[in-house]
Write an enzyme that holds these catalytic residues in place. Structure first.
Site, PDB file in Angstrom:
ATOM      1  N   ASP A 203     -11.273   1.362   4.076  1.00 40.16           N
ATOM      2  CA  ASP A 203     -12.348   1.777   3.162  1.00 40.16           C
ATOM      3  C   ASP A 203     -13.715   1.277   3.637  1.00 40.16           C
ATOM      4  OD1 ASP A 203     -13.358   3.055   0.958  1.00 40.16           O
ATOM      5  OD2 ASP A 203     -12.988   1.377  -0.413  1.00 40.16           O
TER       6      ASP A 203
ATOM      7  N   ASN B  57     -16.240   3.469   5.167  1.00 42.88           N
ATOM      8  CA  ASN B  57     -16.911   4.260   6.225  1.00 42.88           C
ATOM      9  C   ASN B  57     -18.261   4.807   5.755  1.00 42.88           C
ATOM     10  OD1 ASN B  57     -14.641   3.907   7.733  1.00 42.88           O
ATOM     11  ND2 ASN B  57     -13.851   5.999   7.483  1.00 42.88           N
ATOM     12  N   GLY B  58     -18.279   5.315   4.518  1.00 44.52           N
ATOM     13  CA  GLY B  58     -19.492   5.940   3.984  1.00 44.52           C
ATOM     14  C   GLY B  58     -20.619   4.919   3.866  1.00 44.52           C
ATOM     15  N   ARG B  59     -20.284   3.738   3.329  1.00 41.53           N
ATOM     16  CA  ARG B  59     -21.313   2.700   3.151  1.00 41.53           C
ATOM     17  C   ARG B  59     -21.762   2.144   4.504  1.00 41.53           C
ATOM     18  NH1 ARG B  59     -17.830  -0.611  -0.788  1.00 41.53           N
ATOM     19  NH2 ARG B  59     -16.329   0.997  -0.162  1.00 41.53           N
TER      20      ARG B  59
ATOM     21  N   ARG C 109     -22.538  10.360   6.276  1.00 49.92           N
ATOM     22  CA  ARG C 109     -21.211   9.768   5.995  1.00 49.92           C
ATOM     23  C   ARG C 109     -20.193  10.093   7.078  1.00 49.92           C
ATOM     24  NH1 ARG C 109     -19.798   7.816   1.168  1.00 49.92           N
ATOM     25  NH2 ARG C 109     -17.672   8.547   1.476  1.00 49.92           N
TER      26      ARG C 109
ATOM     27  N   HIS D 119     -17.203   8.067   9.271  1.00 49.39           N
ATOM     28  CA  HIS D 119     -15.784   8.409   9.467  1.00 49.39           C
ATOM     29  C   HIS D 119     -15.432   8.421  10.951  1.00 49.39           C
ATOM     30  CE1 HIS D 119     -15.220   8.958   5.282  1.00 49.39           C
ATOM     31  NE2 HIS D 119     -15.966  10.047   5.173  1.00 49.39           N
TER      32      HIS D 119
ATOM     33  N   LEU E 129       5.435   0.560  18.260  1.00 48.75           N
ATOM     34  CA  LEU E 129       4.756   0.448  16.956  1.00 48.75           C
ATOM     35  C   LEU E 129       5.008   1.735  16.176  1.00 48.75           C
ATOM     36  CD1 LEU E 129       2.588  -1.092  15.128  1.00 48.75           C
ATOM     37  CD2 LEU E 129       0.933   0.477  16.131  1.00 48.75           C
TER      38      LEU E 129
ATOM     39  N   SER F 261      -6.107   2.009  -5.466  1.00 49.33           N
ATOM     40  CA  SER F 261      -6.393   3.438  -5.277  1.00 49.33           C
ATOM     41  C   SER F 261      -5.162   4.278  -4.917  1.00 49.33           C
ATOM     42  CB  SER F 261      -7.505   3.624  -4.230  1.00 49.33           C
ATOM     43  OG  SER F 261      -8.678   2.973  -4.634  1.00 49.33           O
TER      44      SER F 261
ATOM     45  N   GLU G  12       1.480  -8.998  -0.151  1.00 47.94           N
ATOM     46  CA  GLU G  12       0.327  -9.898  -0.266  1.00 47.94           C
ATOM     47  C   GLU G  12      -0.928  -9.072  -0.010  1.00 47.94           C
ATOM     48  OE1 GLU G  12       0.364 -13.141  -1.062  1.00 47.94           O
ATOM     49  OE2 GLU G  12       2.545 -13.106  -1.286  1.00 47.94           O
TER      50      GLU G  12
HETATM   51  C1  IPE Z   1      -8.983   5.048  -0.770  1.00 51.99           C
HETATM   52  O1  IPE Z   1     -10.369   4.917  -0.709  1.00 51.99           O
HETATM   53  C2  IPE Z   1      -8.510   6.160   0.122  1.00 51.99           C
HETATM   54  C3  IPE Z   1      -8.646   5.947   1.561  1.00 51.99           C
HETATM   55  C4  IPE Z   1      -9.153   4.893   2.140  1.00 51.99           C
HETATM   56  C5  IPE Z   1      -8.150   7.026   2.362  1.00 51.99           C
HETATM   57  P1  IPE Z   1     -11.344   5.684  -1.712  1.00 51.99           P
HETATM   58  O2  IPE Z   1     -12.709   5.305  -1.286  1.00 51.99           O
HETATM   59  O3  IPE Z   1     -11.008   7.124  -1.751  1.00 51.99           O
HETATM   60  O4  IPE Z   1     -10.949   5.026  -3.098  1.00 51.99           O
HETATM   61  P2  IPE Z   1     -11.808   4.784  -4.416  1.00 51.99           P
HETATM   62  O5  IPE Z   1     -12.356   6.117  -4.852  1.00 51.99           O
HETATM   63  O6  IPE Z   1     -12.901   3.822  -4.043  1.00 51.99           O
HETATM   64  O7  IPE Z   1     -10.853   4.168  -5.381  1.00 51.99           O
HETATM   65  C1  IPE Z   2     -12.721   5.542   3.495  1.00 50.87           C
HETATM   66  O1  IPE Z   2     -14.102   5.383   3.499  1.00 50.87           O
HETATM   67  C2  IPE Z   2     -12.288   6.791   4.223  1.00 50.87           C
HETATM   68  C3  IPE Z   2     -11.762   7.853   3.368  1.00 50.87           C
HETATM   69  C4  IPE Z   2     -11.598   7.794   2.092  1.00 50.87           C
HETATM   70  C5  IPE Z   2     -11.389   9.087   4.037  1.00 50.87           C
HETATM   71  P1  IPE Z   2     -14.983   5.981   2.324  1.00 50.87           P
HETATM   72  O2  IPE Z   2     -15.396   7.367   2.689  1.00 50.87           O
HETATM   73  O3  IPE Z   2     -14.295   5.855   1.029  1.00 50.87           O
HETATM   74  O4  IPE Z   2     -16.245   5.023   2.381  1.00 50.87           O
HETATM   75  P2  IPE Z   2     -17.051   4.476   1.129  1.00 50.87           P
HETATM   76  O5  IPE Z   2     -16.072   3.793   0.242  1.00 50.87           O
HETATM   77  O6  IPE Z   2     -17.701   5.652   0.473  1.00 50.87           O
HETATM   78  O7  IPE Z   2     -18.023   3.510   1.733  1.00 50.87           O
HETATM   79 MG    MG Z   3     -14.260   4.408  -0.385  1.00 48.61          MG
END
Ligand code: IPE
Ligand code: IPE
Ligand code: MG
Length: 250
Positions: free
Chosen positions: A22, A24-26, A35, A39, A133, A194, A205
């Site tokens: 989690d 990538n966008g930020r 964004r 990714h 793996l 999530s 854990e």
């Molecule tokens: C969970 O992250 C899904 C993946 C990393 C693929 P999200 O960013 O979609 O989850 P929420 O919306 O913050 O709970």
């Molecule tokens: C996780 O990064 C990747 C996917 C859900 C595909 P996000 O896209 O959720 O990144 P944030 O949480 O918005 O930073």
């Molecule tokens: Mg996210």
């Protein structure tokens, strides 16, 4: 290739690590990038983390790549993500296979574009004999969806209520045959599951390293594994020795 000193290896190596990749966008936003650039950076990081897992001797790695809820994102982001996943298969399959990675998929493939679905199926077949793996890719995956799917299959198979046990449920999940994750890592600082491995993670854990996924490097993984080594997994029981101390008390 960096030189590898075995004294750097964490002392306790779990069998199965699962990761919610989690942030990538930020990560992209913090750099003024779109964004999708986040990714792409996340995908490059995945390659590095896979290599680190191989080096550390991890047997199973499960990664959350796309959830059943992620379809609700804007169309451009969903399409961009599908393009990135396709590129990864096209560009990385041979190398992953050379490294001994067996790709498996967890989730539903039926909602995917036929061309993409065929690529995924080809990748699974191409790597099926690799053993170094096992990489489970959770794609179009949701823990609730997985349980619904398992119940539907059990009913179709005529399983009677008495026959329903935890072992049987395990056999009907997408992860059948895979040991439960010892640890679940969620990057980016978000503190929730999530819809990831909600059955299998019952006694995992959890770790929440405060970095966005593209920055979660080998050193971060090593530190997280060290922290794992200091955890005590009690599974609802008492610490070894605690019963003895209790029985000595007057
Ligand atoms: C969970 O992250 C899904 C993946 C990393 C693929 P999200 O960013 O979609 O989850 P929420 O919306 O913050 O709970
Ligand atoms: C996780 O990064 C990747 C996917 C859900 C595909 P996000 O896209 O959720 O990144 P944030 O949480 O918005 O930073
Ligand atoms: Mg996210």
């Amino acid at each position: 290739m960096d030189s590898h000193d075995s004294s750097e290896l964490p002392e306790i190596i779990p069998t199965h690590i699962a990761i919610i990749m989690d942030g990538n966008g930020r990560w992209a936003l913090a750099r003024g990038l779109p964004r999708l650039a986040g990714h792409r950076a996340g995908t490059e990081n995945l390659r590095r983390v896979i290599e680190a897992c191989i080096e550390f001797g991890i047997r199973y790695l499960t990664i959350y790549a796309f959830s059943t809820e992620n379809w609700g994102r804007p169309k451009e982001e969903v399409e961009g993500l599908m393009d990135i996943f396709e590129d990864v298969i096209d560009q990385e399959l041979q190398e992953l296979s050379d490294q001994g990675v067996q790709l498996r998929h967890i989730g539903r493939l039926d909602q995917l574009e036929p061309v993409f679905r065929d690529k995924v199926l080809h990748a699974l077949d191409f790597t099926k004999n690799n053993q170094r793996l096992i990489l489970n890719v959770a794609f179009n995956y949701g823990g609730r969806d997985e349980i619904i799917c398992a119940i539907q299959h059990m009913i179709k198979d005529g399983v009677t209520s008495d026959a329903v046990t935890a072992d049987l449920v395990n056999q009907y999940l997408f992860t059948a045959g895979v040991p439960d994750p010892d640890m679940i890592i969620r990057t980016s600082g978000e503190l929730r599951g999530s819809n990831f491995l909600i059955w299998q993670g019952a006694y995992s854990e959890w770790f929440f390293p405060p970095v966005y996924w593209p920055d979660f490097d080998k050193e971060q993984l090593r530190l997280t594994l060290e922290e794992y080594g200091h955890r005590e997994r009690r599974y609802g029981r008492l610490s070894p020795g605690a019963e003895e101390i209790d029985s000595n008390a007057c």
